[in-house]
Design an enzyme around this catalytic site. Structure first.
Site, PDB file in Angstrom:
ATOM      1  N   ASN A   7       0.872  -1.177   0.000  1.00  0.00           N
ATOM      2  CA  ASN A   7       0.000   0.000   0.000  1.00  0.00           C
ATOM      3  C   ASN A   7       0.908   1.226   0.000  1.00  0.00           C
ATOM      4  O   ASN A   7       1.494   1.567   1.026  1.00  0.00           O
ATOM      5  CB  ASN A   7      -0.890  -0.031   1.250  1.00  0.00           C
ATOM      6  CG  ASN A   7      -1.896   1.099   1.273  1.00  0.00           C
ATOM      7  OD1 ASN A   7      -1.909   1.957   0.388  1.00  0.00           O
ATOM      8  ND2 ASN A   7      -2.743   1.112   2.296  1.00  0.00           N
ATOM      9  N   ARG A  90      -2.730  -2.050  -3.252  1.00  0.00           N
ATOM     10  CA  ARG A  90      -3.971  -1.320  -2.994  1.00  0.00           C
ATOM     11  C   ARG A  90      -3.957  -0.067  -3.860  1.00  0.00           C
ATOM     12  O   ARG A  90      -2.990   0.703  -3.842  1.00  0.00           O
ATOM     13  CB  ARG A  90      -4.027  -0.927  -1.523  1.00  0.00           C
ATOM     14  CG  ARG A  90      -5.294  -0.203  -1.194  1.00  0.00           C
ATOM     15  CD  ARG A  90      -5.386   0.094   0.279  1.00  0.00           C
ATOM     16  NE  ARG A  90      -6.668   0.721   0.548  1.00  0.00           N
ATOM     17  CZ  ARG A  90      -7.036   1.159   1.713  1.00  0.00           C
ATOM     18  NH1 ARG A  90      -6.233   1.044   2.746  1.00  0.00           N
ATOM     19  NH2 ARG A  90      -8.210   1.715   1.874  1.00  0.00           N
ATOM     20  N   HIS A 179     -13.048   2.178   0.606  1.00  0.00           N
ATOM     21  CA  HIS A 179     -12.956   1.070   1.574  1.00  0.00           C
ATOM     22  C   HIS A 179     -13.620  -0.194   1.007  1.00  0.00           C
ATOM     23  O   HIS A 179     -14.062  -1.057   1.753  1.00  0.00           O
ATOM     24  CB  HIS A 179     -13.661   1.384   2.911  1.00  0.00           C
ATOM     25  CG  HIS A 179     -13.099   2.537   3.669  1.00  0.00           C
ATOM     26  ND1 HIS A 179     -13.909   3.499   4.245  1.00  0.00           N
ATOM     27  CD2 HIS A 179     -11.828   2.883   3.961  1.00  0.00           C
ATOM     28  CE1 HIS A 179     -13.155   4.382   4.864  1.00  0.00           C
ATOM     29  NE2 HIS A 179     -11.893   4.037   4.701  1.00  0.00           N
ATOM     30  N   ARG A 240     -12.005  14.654   8.366  1.00  0.00           N
ATOM     31  CA  ARG A 240     -12.881  15.064   7.256  1.00  0.00           C
ATOM     32  C   ARG A 240     -14.259  15.429   7.779  1.00  0.00           C
ATOM     33  O   ARG A 240     -14.772  14.775   8.697  1.00  0.00           O
ATOM     34  CB  ARG A 240     -13.034  13.928   6.238  1.00  0.00           C
ATOM     35  CG  ARG A 240     -11.749  13.517   5.571  1.00  0.00           C
ATOM     36  CD  ARG A 240     -12.040  12.540   4.440  1.00  0.00           C
ATOM     37  NE  ARG A 240     -10.828  11.956   3.930  1.00  0.00           N
ATOM     38  CZ  ARG A 240     -10.537  10.654   3.997  1.00  0.00           C
ATOM     39  NH1 ARG A 240     -11.386   9.802   4.530  1.00  0.00           N
ATOM     40  NH2 ARG A 240      -9.403  10.209   3.510  1.00  0.00           N
ATOM     41  N   GLU A 392      -8.092  -6.140   5.045  1.00  0.00           N
ATOM     42  CA  GLU A 392      -7.964  -5.770   3.627  1.00  0.00           C
ATOM     43  C   GLU A 392      -6.780  -6.484   2.972  1.00  0.00           C
ATOM     44  O   GLU A 392      -6.840  -6.854   1.808  1.00  0.00           O
ATOM     45  CB  GLU A 392      -7.826  -4.249   3.496  1.00  0.00           C
ATOM     46  CG  GLU A 392      -9.102  -3.534   3.904  1.00  0.00           C
ATOM     47  CD  GLU A 392      -8.909  -2.052   4.139  1.00  0.00           C
ATOM     48  OE1 GLU A 392      -9.099  -1.294   3.200  1.00  0.00           O
ATOM     49  OE2 GLU A 392      -8.564  -1.665   5.261  1.00  0.00           O
TER      50      GLU A 392
END
Ligand code: AMP
Length: 412
Positions: A7, A90, A179, A240, A392
């Protein structure tokens, strides 16, 4: 086969080496501050761990260092890079091109590049990670696993925005969701865990971490999700703001404030407002103190009013999405919590489910305590509420193995 999961961020590269024979994690690590002073690699393999501090000018150097430590006589787990069968990457944004993971070739790289405007912070870094691994592991297959792919089954009524349709047709302005690898893993695994088929089931996944998103999954397919064109839409997150009236952007651009709350005195750009909305808002912006849910909990417990408000906003937002997704699907059978907050914060889970008895979700306070994979609703609750730790990396590794061995991704 051993699969390396990568990643890559703009200044970081996270990796995990997994032996797919038994799906065992052999080693993992993180290269930080790539191209910045103070760059280093943190690596662990079983009980052993080490930190290497040296200049790491770019992603290629980071990938080289990763391979060196993976073969290190003391901390390594392989003798040669030939033992790595494939690398799974990813990738944040696959636009509307990718509904599943892909073996990397020139076309796939070009499509990842085309999605740079949609994922300006992540996609260029993800591609740098792919190209760095291609250079240092010549001939090893590389696979791209897209965060957006799982959500590509959303119907137009869920993914369209109400702006003139040509913006979707010409510029692909629409909801994509993120996600996806986590939502896919959890929505599959919760059914295996409960010993049921996903067919005929209505599931709401609450992926609550530093970034948070919910998804509505029916018959194993995503029907809706809370993140949008970018990960900014939806819930209040660590930094956020989540959804708000788009006119807020214009208002903040015309009336910006300094850090101390006094007027800046001149307008700022849309990019600057979005920077505030991405990096200085959410739990951090409301509490004024921290983006980390644990700090918010501690501050709230000590009576900090802004932290209490941040907590309330987060819980209220999750409840609203659960209610709307249950209405959209015509009911809900399973609500599932995952990611840092969802897996660890039992108090927040209790607050979210509190008051949802009207729709058949009844929490068992004893079962809700602590961590781990479990059912946390009462026996006999019409809606089964679960905690499923996300993984993941294993999903990326499984897709990678599938693609290099059979050329197709299974629905696992
Ligand atoms: P993630 O992005 O999935 O790593 O999740 C990060 C968020 O999870 C942060 O807000 C943390 O406060 C929260 N979190 C992680 N570990 C724990 C824990 N053990 N207890 C409570 N919250 C946690």
């Amino acid at each position: 086969m051993k699969i390396l999961v990568v990643n890559a961020g703009s200044s970081s590269l996270k990796y995990q080496l997994i032996d797919m024979d038994g799906e065992k994690e052999l080693a993992k690590g993180l290269v930080e501050r790539i191209g910045i002073e103070g760059s280093r690699l943190k690596h662990s393999a079983g009980e052993k761990s080490t930190v290497v501090e040296e200049a790491i000018p770019d992603h290629e150097a980071a990938a080289q260092l990763m391979l060196k430590i993976l073969q290190d006589p003391e901390y390594g787990v392989i003798r040669s890079t030939d033992e790595i069968g494939a690398v799974g990457h990813r990738v944040l944004h696959g636009g509307n091109k990718f509904t599943a993971s892909m073996l990397v070739n020139a076309d796939v790289k070009a499509a990842i590049r085309e999605c740079f405007p949609l994922g300006p912070l992540h996609n260029p870094a993800n591609l740098m990670g792919i190209e760095a691994c291609e250079k240092v592991m010549k001939g090893t297959p590389q696979v791209a696993v897209f965060d957006t792919a799982f959500h590509q089954t959303m119907p137009p009524k869920a993914y369209m925005y109400g702006v003139p349709k040509m913006y979707e047709e010409k510029l692909h302005v629409r909801r994509y969701g993120f996600h996806g690898t986590s939502h896919r893993y959890v929505s599959r695994w919760v059914c295996e865990f409960l010993g049921i088929s996903p067919i005929g089931k209505k599931i709401i996944i609450c992926h609550l971490g530093n970034g948070s998103s919910l998804s509505a999954v029916m018959d194993g397919k995503c029907q809706d999700t809370s993140m949008g064109l970018t990960p900014l839409e939806g819930l209040l997150m660590g930094t956020r703001c989540g959804s708000c009236d788009p006119a807020v952007v214009q208002f903040m651009a015309n009336n910006p404030l300094k850090e101390d709350g006094t007027p800046l005195g001149h307008p700022i750009s849309v990019d600057e407002v979005l920077n505030i909305m991405n990096k200085k808002s959410g739990l951090l912006g409301i509490s004024g103190k921290s983006s980390d849910c644990r700090d918010i909990d501690d501050l709230a417990a000590a009576g900090d009013e802004n932290a209490i408000l941040a907590q309330e906003m987060l819980v209220y937002g999750i409840k609203k999405y659960i209610g709307s997704y249950a209405a959209a699907m015509g009911g809900v059978d399973i609500i599932c919590f995952t990611a840092g907050i969802g897996e660890n914060n039992d108090a927040l889970r209790a607050k979210v489910i509190e008051g949802l008895e009207f729709m058949g979700a009844e929490l068992d306070p004893e079962k809700n305590k602590g961590r781990g994979e479990k059912v946390i609703s009462k026996d006999g609750s019409k809606v089964t509420v679960c905690v499923i730790p996300t993984n993941e990396e294993i999903m990326i590794a499984r897709d990678t193995l599938d693609l290099v061995t059979t050329g197709k991704v299974r629905d696992h």
